[in-house]
Enzyme design. Structure first.
Site, short mmCIF file in Angstrom:
data_model
loop_
_atom_site.label_atom_id
_atom_site.label_comp_id
_atom_site.label_asym_id
_atom_site.label_seq_id
_atom_site.Cartn_x
_atom_site.Cartn_y
_atom_site.Cartn_z
N GLU A 196 1.94 3.61 3.09
CA GLU A 196 2.52 3.34 4.19
C GLU A 196 3.96 3.21 4.20
O GLU A 196 4.64 2.26 3.68
CB GLU A 196 1.98 1.83 4.36
CG GLU A 196 0.42 1.74 4.53
CD GLU A 196 -0.16 0.37 4.30
OE1 GLU A 196 -1.35 0.34 4.37
OE2 GLU A 196 0.60 -0.48 4.59
N GLU A 256 1.45 -4.95 11.00
CA GLU A 256 0.85 -3.59 10.95
C GLU A 256 1.87 -2.59 11.96
O GLU A 256 1.64 -3.07 13.06
CB GLU A 256 -0.65 -3.74 11.38
CG GLU A 256 -1.32 -4.51 10.54
CD GLU A 256 -1.65 -3.67 9.18
OE1 GLU A 256 -1.32 -2.63 9.11
OE2 GLU A 256 -2.30 -4.31 8.19
N HIS A 285 3.65 -3.32 6.67
CA HIS A 285 2.39 -2.34 6.47
C HIS A 285 2.46 -1.15 7.76
O HIS A 285 3.02 -1.60 8.96
CB HIS A 285 1.07 -3.00 6.33
CG HIS A 285 0.98 -3.99 4.93
ND1 HIS A 285 0.18 -3.57 4.08
CD2 HIS A 285 1.47 -4.83 4.92
CE1 HIS A 285 0.19 -4.64 3.16
NE2 HIS A 285 1.06 -5.34 3.31
N HIS A 304 0.79 -1.11 -0.03
CA HIS A 304 -0.18 -0.01 0.12
C HIS A 304 0.94 1.23 0.07
O HIS A 304 1.66 1.30 0.93
CB HIS A 304 -0.95 0.04 1.32
CG HIS A 304 -1.92 -1.17 1.36
ND1 HIS A 304 -2.03 -1.86 2.45
CD2 HIS A 304 -2.48 -1.66 0.23
CE1 HIS A 304 -3.03 -2.91 2.07
NE2 HIS A 304 -3.14 -2.77 0.59
ZN ZN Z 1 -1.35 -1.79 4.16
#
Ligand code: ZN
Length: 328
Positions: free
Chosen positions: A59, A211, A148, A56
């Site tokens: 990020e 994350e 991420h 993404h």
């Molecule tokens: Zn992501």
């Protein structure tokens, strides 16, 4: 070169040489945003490692974290004794500071994918590159950490998603994740075509989606909080055994809330933190077709809520503590 690679990639600058060496190994640019690092010596404990970021585009913290490690490698402050593939997933989105260009890249890592478009082409390219990398180092255990940051705040700012797969996570992985200061583990309940699922499902790699805090632009990330994660990446790159930590809270998915109808609302604040707990009897969603969703006898924690998804797509995961999944 390694210390400039990220900037050059963002500036569309082609380095004068696609290959070169540094103190403990060699690098090769094998595609835009893809760097293969080959050690001079492979240690006995080495794994074939894939470190990916910016699947993404907005990020950025993991990109900075990998950048720090590449600088340390070039300066000789970090050593390479394991083969590593470094991947920046979505370069146009990274430049534009958007999550994606046309669609979410992290749902497209499926063999035989027949979709068209920029992200689909990139997914096919990355799958082929990962296949070739793991094939080249077939004798080594495989590992893929896909890095991420989350859209929203979280009761656990740093957590790890274990993709659903028949490949079992080794106990040492849980200890390493705790040693890297991760704060919680979420076990997926069904396959989803994420990048980490791809490596786990097709290559039996120890693979996770990380994350690492909350989305922020370049230069505004709290890299100090990610120093233990940086140490884990450096240890794997050096072919050393990473630092271990104690047990982490584990969660499993109890229910996947899907949007069935145009008339759909989530009944809590838009900016609620991931893992917020809701008590029995709380109405969590109203759907024109499915009706109300109310918490039953067990409290539920909300993760990745998003009311604005397409019809039929996931609007939130509702998770519960999973003590039985804790490491032995
Ligand atoms: Zn992501």
């Amino acid at each position: 070169m390694l210390s400039h690679w990220l900037e050059w990639t963002l500036d569309d600058k082609t380095p004068s040489r696609r290959t070169g060496t540094f103190a403990s190994g060699a690098y090769q640019l094998i595609a835009p945003g893809v760097l293969a690092l080959t050690p001079e010596d492979i240690s006995d404990n080495a794994r074939a490692c894939v470190f990916s970021a910016a699947i993404h585009g907005n990020e950025t913290a993991p990109v900075e974290l990998l950048g720090q490690w590449l600088c340390a490698l070039e300066a000789g402050a970090a050593k390479l004794h394991a083969p590593v593939l470094v991947i920046l997933g979505n370069i146009p989105a990274l430049k534009a500071q958007t999550r994606f260009v046309e669609t979410n890249l992290n749902r497209l890592f499926e063999r035989g994918l027949d979709r068209q478009g920029f992200e689909a082409d990139r997914a096919r390219e990355l799958m082929q590159i990962v296949d070739a990398f793991f094939e080249r180092y077939a004798a080594l255990p495989r590992l893929h950490y896909d890095l991420h940051t989350a859209i929203r705040q979280s009761r656990y700012p740093r957590f790890v998603v274990e993709p659903f797969s028949t490949t079992v996570t080794e106990a040492e992985q849980w200890a390493w994740l705790a040693g890297a200061d991760m704060q919680a583990i979420l076990h997926q309940h069904q396959p989803s075509f994420t990048f980490s699922h791809y490596s786990r499902h097709y290559h039996q790699a120890q693979a996770f989606t990380f994350e690492l805090g909350r989305v922020a632009p370049f230069g505004q990330n709290d890299l100090a909080a990610l120093a233990p994660m940086g140490a884990l990446l450096a240890a794997l790159g050096a072919g050393e055994t990473p630092q271990s930590g104690g047990a982490l809270p584990h969660f499993r998915v109890e229910h996947e809330l899907k949007r069935q109808n145009e008339a759909f609302t989530l009944c809590f604040d838009e900016d609620v933190s991931n893992f917020t707990r809701f008590e029995p009897g709380t109405v969590l969603a109203r759907d024109g077709e499915a009706g109300d969703f109310t918490v039953g006898s067990t409290p539920l924690h909300v993760v990745f809520p998003n009311a604005h998804v397409e019809l039929g797509a996931r609007a939130a995961l509702l998770v519960v503590p999973a003590d039985d999944a804790a490491p032995a």
